[in-house]
Design a protein around this motif. Structure first.
Motif, short mmCIF file in Angstrom:
data_model
loop_
_atom_site.label_atom_id
_atom_site.label_comp_id
_atom_site.label_asym_id
_atom_site.label_seq_id
_atom_site.Cartn_x
_atom_site.Cartn_y
_atom_site.Cartn_z
N HIS A 134 3.46 10.54 -9.38
CA HIS A 134 3.06 10.34 -10.78
C HIS A 134 4.06 9.44 -11.50
O HIS A 134 4.44 9.70 -12.66
N ALA A 135 4.50 8.40 -10.81
CA ALA A 135 5.53 7.50 -11.32
C ALA A 135 4.88 6.39 -12.15
O ALA A 135 4.75 5.24 -11.70
N ASN A 136 4.50 6.73 -13.36
CA ASN A 136 3.79 5.77 -14.20
C ASN A 136 4.68 4.62 -14.67
O ASN A 136 4.18 3.59 -15.13
N GLN A 137 5.98 4.81 -14.56
CA GLN A 137 6.92 3.75 -14.97
C GLN A 137 7.07 2.67 -13.91
O GLN A 137 7.72 1.66 -14.15
N ILE A 138 6.49 2.89 -12.72
CA ILE A 138 6.62 1.94 -11.62
C ILE A 138 5.36 1.07 -11.52
O ILE A 138 4.24 1.57 -11.50
N THR A 139 5.60 -0.24 -11.45
CA THR A 139 4.52 -1.20 -11.20
C THR A 139 4.82 -1.90 -9.89
O THR A 139 5.95 -2.34 -9.65
N VAL A 140 3.82 -2.00 -9.03
CA VAL A 140 3.96 -2.71 -7.77
C VAL A 140 3.18 -4.00 -7.85
O VAL A 140 1.98 -3.99 -8.16
N ALA A 179 0.83 -1.21 0.00
CA ALA A 179 0.00 0.00 0.00
C ALA A 179 0.86 1.25 0.00
O ALA A 179 0.57 2.22 -0.73
N SER A 180 1.93 1.27 0.79
CA SER A 180 2.83 2.42 0.83
C SER A 180 3.49 2.64 -0.53
O SER A 180 3.59 3.78 -1.02
N LEU A 181 3.96 1.55 -1.15
CA LEU A 181 4.61 1.66 -2.45
C LEU A 181 3.66 2.25 -3.49
O LEU A 181 4.04 3.13 -4.27
N ARG A 182 2.43 1.77 -3.50
CA ARG A 182 1.47 2.27 -4.48
C ARG A 182 1.09 3.72 -4.22
O ARG A 182 0.96 4.52 -5.15
N ASP A 183 0.95 4.08 -2.95
CA ASP A 183 0.65 5.46 -2.61
C ASP A 183 1.77 6.39 -3.05
O ASP A 183 1.51 7.48 -3.60
N ASN A 184 3.01 5.99 -2.82
CA ASN A 184 4.15 6.82 -3.21
C ASN A 184 4.25 6.96 -4.73
O ASN A 184 4.54 8.05 -5.25
N ALA A 185 4.00 5.88 -5.45
CA ALA A 185 4.04 5.94 -6.91
C ALA A 185 2.96 6.87 -7.44
O ALA A 185 3.20 7.65 -8.37
N THR A 186 1.78 6.81 -6.85
CA THR A 186 0.69 7.70 -7.26
C THR A 186 1.04 9.16 -6.98
O THR A 186 0.84 10.04 -7.82
N ARG A 187 1.57 9.42 -5.79
CA ARG A 187 1.89 10.80 -5.40
C ARG A 187 2.96 11.41 -6.29
O ARG A 187 2.90 12.60 -6.62
#
Length: 215
Positions: free
Chosen positions: A108-114, A98-106
């Motif tokens: 705007h890291a579209n290149q990151i998949t969790v 959940a933390s990883l996905r929240d950080n990626a969203t914040r």
């Protein structure tokens, strides 16, 4: 990171503010990653990350990177911050996912998949995909956890491109003999406190290894 991994007993706590890791370079330099507060979580220290990305080169534009035991996500986010075009973070603990996905969203890291799940199982499913960089920081657990490290190194060998790189963080230094048996060679290595860290290349990549070790 599995639930029996960086959040398991025997690991040292993260330095600095609890639940926060700071990105040290690239587009998101000084950005803070909010991390679920799990006992014993062990993000890669700032100075080790700085050394690692000096070894890899600060510009990772166009590279595909896989962080197999993601935990805080510090290594994967650092890679994305430096231009990696695809970053896969594998993590099993629900709170950390959940933390990883929240950080990626914040960010705007579209290149990151969790992806949530067991790192070894999900790595095996990706055999032959030829990633440019794999970050491997399995759980230290009680003692050295050699069996898990050995299996992770074996599986990772089937993921790395012929001229790719693998970062290994471990509670001890792995010897040339051990790594050669698993298809790896040491390009660089260091130690910070109780952590030994290594930059490895596939054993077959002799030319690339010579360039990296001489640079």
């Amino acid at each position: 990171m599995n639930m029996r991994s960086k959040s398991s007993g025997g690991a040292r706590p993260a330095a600095g503010a609890p639940g926060v890791v700071r990105i040290i370079g690239g587009e998101w330099k000084r950005s803070k990653l909010q991390v679920a507060a799990l006992p014993g979580l062990r993000p890669t220290p700032d100075r080790v990350r700085e050394t690692l990305f000096n070894w890899l080169g600060q510009d990772l534009t166009g590279l595909r990177c896989l962080d197999a035991f993601a935990g805080s996500g510090a290594l994967g986010f650092e890679a994305a911050s430096r231009g990696a075009t695809e970053v896969l973070l594998i993590e099993q603990a629900p709170a950390l996912v959940a933390s990883l996905r929240d950080n990626a969203t914040r960010l705007h890291a579209n290149q990151i998949t969790v992806q949530r799940g067991d790192a070894l199982s999900l790595m095996r499913q990706r055999t032959g995909q030829a990633w440019d960089v794999v970050f491997l920081d399995p759980p230290f657990g009680e003692g050295q956890n050699d069996n898990l490290f050995r299996e992770a190194l074996k599986v990772a060998r089937q993921l790395v491109d012929a001229e790719g790189r693998l970062y290994l963080e471990a509670p001890r230094a792995w010897t040339d003999t051990e790594l050669t048996e698993l298809g790896w060679q040491v390009l660089r290595q260091g130690r910070a406190g109780q952590v030994a860290f290594h930059l490895l290349g596939p054993k077959v990549a002799q030319a690339a290894a010579g360039m990296a070790s001489g640079g």
